[in-house]
Design a protein around this motif. Structure first.
Motif, PDB file in Angstrom:
ATOM      1  N   LEU A 179       2.619  14.019   4.092  1.00 14.18           N
ATOM      2  CA  LEU A 179       1.960  12.747   3.498  1.00 14.18           C
ATOM      3  C   LEU A 179       3.374  11.489   3.349  1.00 14.18           C
ATOM      4  O   LEU A 179       3.154  10.534   3.611  1.00 14.18           O
ATOM      5  CB  LEU A 179       1.480  12.696   2.023  1.00 14.18           C
ATOM      6  CG  LEU A 179       0.908  11.411   1.407  1.00 14.18           C
ATOM      7  CD1 LEU A 179       0.124  10.775   2.136  1.00 14.18           C
ATOM      8  CD2 LEU A 179       0.559  11.799   0.041  1.00 14.18           C
ATOM      9  N   SER A 180       4.497  11.834   2.863  1.00 14.99           N
ATOM     10  CA  SER A 180       5.752  11.049   3.012  1.00 14.99           C
ATOM     11  C   SER A 180       5.881  10.626   4.290  1.00 14.99           C
ATOM     12  O   SER A 180       6.178   9.374   4.754  1.00 14.99           O
ATOM     13  CB  SER A 180       6.714  12.037   2.494  1.00 14.99           C
ATOM     14  OG  SER A 180       6.610  12.210   1.128  1.00 14.99           O
ATOM     15  N   GLU A 181       5.866  11.445   5.556  1.00 13.61           N
ATOM     16  CA  GLU A 181       6.007  11.007   6.879  1.00 13.61           C
ATOM     17  C   GLU A 181       4.972   9.995   7.284  1.00 13.61           C
ATOM     18  O   GLU A 181       5.320   9.191   7.848  1.00 13.61           O
ATOM     19  CB  GLU A 181       6.057  12.224   7.623  1.00 13.61           C
ATOM     20  CG  GLU A 181       7.174  13.336   7.594  1.00 13.61           C
ATOM     21  CD  GLU A 181       7.384  14.356   8.286  1.00 13.61           C
ATOM     22  OE1 GLU A 181       6.283  14.619   9.330  1.00 13.61           O
ATOM     23  OE2 GLU A 181       7.995  15.338   8.180  1.00 13.61           O
ATOM     24  N   PHE A 182       3.956  10.256   6.882  1.00 16.43           N
ATOM     25  CA  PHE A 182       2.507   9.473   7.376  1.00 16.43           C
ATOM     26  C   PHE A 182       2.769   8.148   6.683  1.00 16.43           C
ATOM     27  O   PHE A 182       2.701   7.302   7.626  1.00 16.43           O
ATOM     28  CB  PHE A 182       1.238  10.073   7.043  1.00 16.43           C
ATOM     29  CG  PHE A 182       0.075   9.032   6.961  1.00 16.43           C
ATOM     30  CD1 PHE A 182      -0.460   8.841   8.209  1.00 16.43           C
ATOM     31  CD2 PHE A 182      -0.443   8.558   5.976  1.00 16.43           C
ATOM     32  CE1 PHE A 182      -1.518   8.070   8.560  1.00 16.43           C
ATOM     33  CE2 PHE A 182      -1.592   7.752   6.225  1.00 16.43           C
ATOM     34  CZ  PHE A 182      -1.929   7.350   7.566  1.00 16.43           C
ATOM     35  N   LEU A 183       3.227   8.098   5.469  1.00 19.32           N
ATOM     36  CA  LEU A 183       3.339   6.959   4.965  1.00 19.32           C
ATOM     37  C   LEU A 183       4.649   5.972   5.526  1.00 19.32           C
ATOM     38  O   LEU A 183       4.416   4.772   5.739  1.00 19.32           O
ATOM     39  CB  LEU A 183       3.663   6.949   3.329  1.00 19.32           C
ATOM     40  CG  LEU A 183       2.394   7.348   2.480  1.00 19.32           C
ATOM     41  CD1 LEU A 183       2.901   7.747   1.169  1.00 19.32           C
ATOM     42  CD2 LEU A 183       1.416   6.542   2.434  1.00 19.32           C
ATOM     43  N   ALA A 184       5.570   6.675   5.996  1.00 16.87           N
ATOM     44  CA  ALA A 184       6.579   5.887   6.534  1.00 16.87           C
ATOM     45  C   ALA A 184       6.362   5.551   7.817  1.00 16.87           C
ATOM     46  O   ALA A 184       6.560   4.287   8.261  1.00 16.87           O
ATOM     47  CB  ALA A 184       7.823   7.035   6.860  1.00 16.87           C
ATOM     48  N   SER A 196      -8.417  -0.676  -0.613  1.00 21.48           N
ATOM     49  CA  SER A 196      -7.806  -2.225  -0.474  1.00 21.48           C
ATOM     50  C   SER A 196      -7.044  -2.439   0.794  1.00 21.48           C
ATOM     51  O   SER A 196      -6.726  -3.594   1.113  1.00 21.48           O
ATOM     52  CB  SER A 196      -6.875  -2.626  -1.840  1.00 21.48           C
ATOM     53  OG  SER A 196      -5.623  -1.639  -1.439  1.00 21.48           O
ATOM     54  N   ALA A 197      -6.877  -1.307   1.683  1.00 23.39           N
ATOM     55  CA  ALA A 197      -6.283  -1.591   2.976  1.00 23.39           C
ATOM     56  C   ALA A 197      -6.968  -2.279   4.002  1.00 23.39           C
ATOM     57  O   ALA A 197      -8.429  -2.187   4.089  1.00 23.39           O
ATOM     58  CB  ALA A 197      -5.958  -0.243   3.448  1.00 23.39           C
ATOM     59  N   PHE A 235       3.185   4.719   8.731  1.00 26.20           N
ATOM     60  CA  PHE A 235       2.214   3.638   8.406  1.00 26.20           C
ATOM     61  C   PHE A 235       2.791   2.327   8.141  1.00 26.20           C
ATOM     62  O   PHE A 235       2.559   1.398   8.541  1.00 26.20           O
ATOM     63  CB  PHE A 235       1.375   4.158   7.407  1.00 26.20           C
ATOM     64  CG  PHE A 235       0.159   3.232   6.922  1.00 26.20           C
ATOM     65  CD1 PHE A 235      -0.982   3.276   7.848  1.00 26.20           C
ATOM     66  CD2 PHE A 235       0.302   2.451   5.955  1.00 26.20           C
ATOM     67  CE1 PHE A 235      -2.117   2.416   7.606  1.00 26.20           C
ATOM     68  CE2 PHE A 235      -0.903   1.528   5.563  1.00 26.20           C
ATOM     69  CZ  PHE A 235      -1.683   1.558   6.232  1.00 26.20           C
ATOM     70  N   ALA A 236       4.010   2.546   7.344  1.00 27.17           N
ATOM     71  CA  ALA A 236       4.689   1.108   6.901  1.00 27.17           C
ATOM     72  C   ALA A 236       5.507   0.464   8.051  1.00 27.17           C
ATOM     73  O   ALA A 236       5.608  -0.689   8.347  1.00 27.17           O
ATOM     74  CB  ALA A 236       5.536   1.524   5.762  1.00 27.17           C
ATOM     75  N   ALA A 237       5.743   1.407   9.074  1.00 32.32           N
ATOM     76  CA  ALA A 237       6.471   0.974  10.109  1.00 32.32           C
ATOM     77  C   ALA A 237       5.818   0.084  11.161  1.00 32.32           C
ATOM     78  O   ALA A 237       6.264  -0.703  11.959  1.00 32.32           O
ATOM     79  CB  ALA A 237       7.368   1.980  10.883  1.00 32.32           C
ATOM     80  N   VAL A 238       4.176   0.587  11.218  1.00 34.40           N
ATOM     81  CA  VAL A 238       3.545   0.060  12.282  1.00 34.40           C
ATOM     82  C   VAL A 238       3.221  -1.559  12.010  1.00 34.40           C
ATOM     83  O   VAL A 238       3.111  -2.129  10.901  1.00 34.40           O
ATOM     84  CB  VAL A 238       2.154   0.656  12.093  1.00 34.40           C
ATOM     85  CG1 VAL A 238       1.008  -0.053  13.419  1.00 34.40           C
ATOM     86  CG2 VAL A 238       2.340   2.107  12.759  1.00 34.40           C
ATOM     87  N   LEU A 279       0.796  -1.188   0.078  1.00 36.02           N
ATOM     88  CA  LEU A 279       0.043   0.029   0.050  1.00 36.02           C
ATOM     89  C   LEU A 279       0.860   1.281  -0.080  1.00 36.02           C
ATOM     90  O   LEU A 279       0.590   2.254  -0.542  1.00 36.02           O
ATOM     91  CB  LEU A 279      -1.103  -0.243   1.217  1.00 36.02           C
ATOM     92  CG  LEU A 279      -1.644   1.354   1.616  1.00 36.02           C
ATOM     93  CD1 LEU A 279      -2.916   1.179   0.522  1.00 36.02           C
ATOM     94  CD2 LEU A 279      -2.119   1.263   2.983  1.00 36.02           C
ATOM     95  N   THR A 280       1.688   1.231   0.857  1.00 34.16           N
ATOM     96  CA  THR A 280       2.788   2.472   0.890  1.00 34.16           C
ATOM     97  C   THR A 280       3.726   2.589   0.029  1.00 34.16           C
ATOM     98  O   THR A 280       3.992   3.832  -0.503  1.00 34.16           O
ATOM     99  CB  THR A 280       3.344   2.629   2.494  1.00 34.16           C
ATOM    100  OG1 THR A 280       4.281   1.135   2.465  1.00 34.16           O
ATOM    101  CG2 THR A 280       2.498   2.712   3.560  1.00 34.16           C
ATOM    102  N   ALA A 281       3.952   1.572  -0.671  1.00 30.93           N
ATOM    103  CA  ALA A 281       5.019   1.651  -1.765  1.00 30.93           C
ATOM    104  C   ALA A 281       4.271   2.338  -3.047  1.00 30.93           C
ATOM    105  O   ALA A 281       4.894   2.806  -3.881  1.00 30.93           O
ATOM    106  CB  ALA A 281       5.632   0.114  -1.998  1.00 30.93           C
ATOM    107  N   GLU A 282       3.088   1.529  -3.190  1.00 28.65           N
ATOM    108  CA  GLU A 282       2.195   2.054  -4.461  1.00 28.65           C
ATOM    109  C   GLU A 282       2.033   3.852  -4.191  1.00 28.65           C
ATOM    110  O   GLU A 282       2.172   4.277  -5.185  1.00 28.65           O
ATOM    111  CB  GLU A 282       0.925   1.353  -4.574  1.00 28.65           C
ATOM    112  CG  GLU A 282       0.902  -0.131  -4.846  1.00 28.65           C
ATOM    113  CD  GLU A 282       1.573  -0.199  -6.429  1.00 28.65           C
ATOM    114  OE1 GLU A 282       0.979   0.822  -7.299  1.00 28.65           O
ATOM    115  OE2 GLU A 282       2.383  -0.874  -6.612  1.00 28.65           O
TER     116      GLU A 282
END
Length: 87
Positions: free
Chosen positions: A77-82, A36-37, A84-87, A5-8
């Motif tokens: 948004l970039s920080e949020f994605l980072a 799709s999440a 989000f992926a780490a959780v 999700l975050t990569a896309e």
């Protein structure tokens, strides 16, 4: 699932920053991946919906270089994605 999700979204965000896609297309990418999440908490849902709406309003306007507010939104948004992926 979160990594995909975050990569896309991150790839679409990079394309937006490079001027290859519009805000509307970035919004569409975020929306498709958001839908799709699995197992999002309420705050994550609100955040995704905010960015979907925000970049949809940006439409085809690409004033990233001269718009400090827009740059801040992209960075957030970039920080949020980072995170989000780490959780």
């Amino acid at each position: 699932m979160k990594i995909d999700l975050t990569a896309e979204i991150a790839l679409s965000l990079k394309d937006y920053m490079d001027g290859d896609i519009s805000g509307a297309k970035l919004s569409k990418s975020i929306r498709q991946n958001f839908e799709s999440a699995d197992e999002l908490n309420k705050q994550q849902e609100i955040t995704f919906k905010y960015y979907i709406d925000f970049f949809n309003k940006e439409g085809k306007e690409l004033y990233l270089d001269s718009n400090r507010y827009l740059k801040e939104e992209v960075n957030e948004l970039s920080e949020f994605l980072a995170k989000f992926a780490a959780v």
